[in-house]
Scaffold this active site. Structure first.
Site, mmCIF file in Angstrom:
data_model
loop_
_atom_site.group_PDB
_atom_site.id
_atom_site.type_symbol
_atom_site.label_atom_id
_atom_site.label_comp_id
_atom_site.label_asym_id
_atom_site.label_seq_id
_atom_site.Cartn_x
_atom_site.Cartn_y
_atom_site.Cartn_z
ATOM 1 N N LYS A 288 0.832 -1.218 0.000
ATOM 2 C CA LYS A 288 0.000 0.000 0.000
ATOM 3 C C LYS A 288 0.863 1.263 0.000
ATOM 4 O O LYS A 288 0.454 2.289 -0.535
ATOM 5 C CB LYS A 288 -0.984 -0.014 1.172
ATOM 6 C CG LYS A 288 -2.084 -1.065 0.967
ATOM 7 C CD LYS A 288 -3.376 -0.750 1.665
ATOM 8 C CE LYS A 288 -4.459 -1.712 1.184
ATOM 9 N NZ LYS A 288 -5.676 -1.689 1.970
ATOM 10 N N LYS B 85 -3.414 -10.336 -6.132
ATOM 11 C CA LYS B 85 -4.695 -10.784 -5.584
ATOM 12 C C LYS B 85 -5.814 -9.881 -6.112
ATOM 13 O O LYS B 85 -5.563 -8.721 -6.453
ATOM 14 C CB LYS B 85 -4.673 -10.812 -4.053
ATOM 15 C CG LYS B 85 -4.794 -9.468 -3.388
ATOM 16 C CD LYS B 85 -5.252 -9.617 -1.932
ATOM 17 C CE LYS B 85 -5.546 -8.232 -1.354
ATOM 18 N NZ LYS B 85 -6.427 -8.212 -0.242
ATOM 19 N N LYS C 183 -10.481 -4.878 -3.959
ATOM 20 C CA LYS C 183 -11.590 -3.960 -4.228
ATOM 21 C C LYS C 183 -11.090 -2.601 -4.718
ATOM 22 O O LYS C 183 -11.814 -1.867 -5.351
ATOM 23 C CB LYS C 183 -12.532 -3.826 -3.026
ATOM 24 C CG LYS C 183 -11.929 -3.390 -1.729
ATOM 25 C CD LYS C 183 -13.046 -3.160 -0.712
ATOM 26 C CE LYS C 183 -13.079 -4.182 0.396
ATOM 27 N NZ LYS C 183 -11.984 -4.091 1.372
HETATM 28 N N1 AQP Z 1 -8.491 -11.854 -3.324
HETATM 29 C C1 AQP Z 1 -8.898 -12.364 -2.151
HETATM 30 N N2 AQP Z 1 -9.094 -13.695 -2.009
HETATM 31 C C2 AQP Z 1 -9.534 -14.219 -0.828
HETATM 32 N N3 AQP Z 1 -9.805 -13.461 0.270
HETATM 33 C C3 AQP Z 1 -9.629 -12.129 0.167
HETATM 34 N N4 AQP Z 1 -9.805 -11.106 1.047
HETATM 35 C C4 AQP Z 1 -9.487 -9.931 0.454
HETATM 36 N N5 AQP Z 1 -9.114 -10.153 -0.829
HETATM 37 C C5 AQP Z 1 -9.180 -11.508 -1.033
HETATM 38 C C6 AQP Z 1 -10.283 -11.269 2.413
HETATM 39 O O1 AQP Z 1 -11.406 -10.410 2.579
HETATM 40 C C7 AQP Z 1 -11.439 -9.954 3.932
HETATM 41 C C8 AQP Z 1 -11.700 -8.504 4.012
HETATM 42 O O2 AQP Z 1 -10.641 -7.783 3.448
HETATM 43 P P1 AQP Z 1 -10.480 -6.255 3.834
HETATM 44 O O3 AQP Z 1 -11.642 -5.486 3.394
HETATM 45 O O4 AQP Z 1 -10.135 -6.147 5.269
HETATM 46 O O5 AQP Z 1 -9.220 -5.753 3.097
HETATM 47 P P2 AQP Z 1 -8.199 -6.391 2.170
HETATM 48 O O6 AQP Z 1 -7.719 -7.726 2.622
HETATM 49 O O7 AQP Z 1 -7.125 -5.343 1.984
HETATM 50 O O8 AQP Z 1 -9.080 -6.580 0.871
HETATM 51 P P3 AQP Z 1 -9.013 -5.787 -0.450
HETATM 52 O O9 AQP Z 1 -10.173 -6.237 -1.285
HETATM 53 O O10 AQP Z 1 -7.666 -5.936 -1.097
HETATM 54 O O11 AQP Z 1 -9.262 -4.299 0.003
HETATM 55 P P4 AQP Z 1 -8.458 -2.991 -0.341
HETATM 56 O O12 AQP Z 1 -8.354 -2.950 -1.835
HETATM 57 O O13 AQP Z 1 -9.284 -1.878 0.228
HETATM 58 O O14 AQP Z 1 -7.127 -3.112 0.330
HETATM 59 C C9 AQP Z 1 -10.138 -10.401 4.591
HETATM 60 O O15 AQP Z 1 -10.386 -11.543 5.373
HETATM 61 C C10 AQP Z 1 -9.271 -10.759 3.420
HETATM 62 O O16 AQP Z 1 -8.327 -11.758 3.763
#
Ligand code: AQP
Length: 330
Positions: A112, A194, A197
């Site tokens: 990030k 990965k 969002k």
């Molecule tokens: N690609 C993925 N595959 C499986 N699990 C995933 N998680 C996130 N991406 C994947 C799981 O979703 C939960 C919530 O995630 P979060 O909102 O806390 O943030 P994150 O892990 O940083 O997810 P994002 O989508 O990548 O968000 P942004 O883009 O805002 O940083 C967690 O349990 C995560 O493991």
């Protein structure tokens, strides 16, 4: 004593099918076995710039989505993280036991920081400590997460052990719980990454809010690999990702999915994955829409959830405050 489960997602954008199969969908299965705390992690979302009106709207949409996925606010504490002030207080306490060196080595912090080079704020580095606070406040046993978050659950474990060693038994030491399939869903455009969002390429992620045509179009455009066999292998990250998504949504093993598509071409395979995902999302989307029309119900459910969470969180925070020697007026 009943076992405790904690998990959360950030209202930092529309959720992806990664968030769904990696996390939320699995929570539902545990509701009868565990005392569950499920949060909308708005404090975490602030580590990246958010548009205030959008953050507010997404927080409520996320609550409706949790319920639409089957989270039952009568059985769990479903709440907004910033409504329970103990999270921020516990974060401060744990900050004094976390080392800058270990935080700067976290993969998510490095990713990030590279992505938001103009805003490498303290919160971004402190994210794992706040997450440890979230988890430890509820004397959590299990944290269902996707594979990307296991490093952060490790930090929560380290901080719990470090604190317990210094002050005696205070926190339960939690464990990460990964889903049987779909622990790491990858970008449809670049399977080395990965699915996220906040990916800038809208075709890289399938959002839970995408309509049927969009879901199918995104899968049709998904990158595949050279050759024509539909098998899981390191040389075929694109096809392997689609197989993993199909298996997770169908509730079958990847080996079964491989057998099902044996001899078929990429085009019909991608269409089948798209249709499967679109079919699964349709009822969730309809239920979320219905719930969002009843803001009074949602506000009431979140208030009750915050009260339940606050009650449990206050007990742990008071215990930790006493242990470190804060004068408590008695
Ligand atoms: N690609 C993925 N595959 C499986 N699990 C995933 N998680 C996130 N991406 C994947 C799981 O979703 C939960 C919530 O995630 P979060 O909102 O806390 O943030 P994150 O892990 O940083 O997810 P994002 O989508 O990548 O968000 P942004 O883009 O805002 O940083 C967690 O349990 C995560 O493991």
């Amino acid at each position: 004593m009943e076992k405790v489960m904690y998990s959360a997602t950030q209202p930092s954008g529309a959720l992806t099918i990664g968030n769904y199969v990696g996390a939320i969908r699995n929570w539902v299965n545990y509701q009868s076995e565990y005392e569950c705390y499920f949060a909308m992690a708005d404090l975490h979302a602030l580590t990246v710039r958010q548009e205030p009106a959008a953050l507010r709207r997404r927080t409520l949409e996320l609550a409706a989505l949790y319920i639409a996925c089957g989270v039952d606010p009568e059985r769990c504490a479903l709440y907004v993280q910033s409504h329970v002030h103990e999270h921020a207080e516990m974060c401060w306490l744990l900050n004094c036991f976390a080392y800058v060196g270990e935080m700067s080595r976290m993969t998510q912090f490095k990713d990030k920081s590279a992505k938001h080079a103009d805003n490498i704020n303290m919160g971004l580095m402190d994210y794992p400590v706040l997450m440890a606070a979230d988890i430890l406040l509820y004397q959590t046993d299990c944290v269902p997460v996707g594979a990307d978050q296991t490093q952060h659950v490790e930090i929560a474990r380290d901080l719990a052990v470090r604190f317990n060693n210094l002050y005696g038994e205070t926190f339960r030491v939690p464990q990460a719980l990964l889903p049987a399939s779909g622990a790491r869903i990858r970008s449809l455009q670049d399977p080395a990454k990965k699915m996220s969002k906040s990916d800038e390429n809208p075709n890289a992620s399938v959002f839970l809010t995408d309509d049927r045509d969009t879901v199918i179009r995104k899968f049709k455009r998904a990158v595949t690999d050279s050759g024509d066999r539909i098998v899981q292998s390191e040389e075929k990250p694109g096809v392997s990702n689609l197989l993993a998504i199909y298996a997770a949504f169908r509730g079958v093993s990847v080996a079964d999915a491989e057998r099902e598509f044996e001899g078929q071409g990429y085009a019909s395979f991608k269409l089948a994955v798209g249709e499967t995902v679109a079919d699964a999302l349709a009822p969730v989307q309809a239920e979320q829409k219905r719930l969002l029309a009843d803001k009074t119900y949602l506000a009431g459910a979140l208030k009750a959830g915050a009260e339940k969470a606050h009650y449990a969180a206050r007990k742990t925070l008071s215990k930790a405050y006493r242990k470190v020697g804060f004068y408590r007026g008695d």
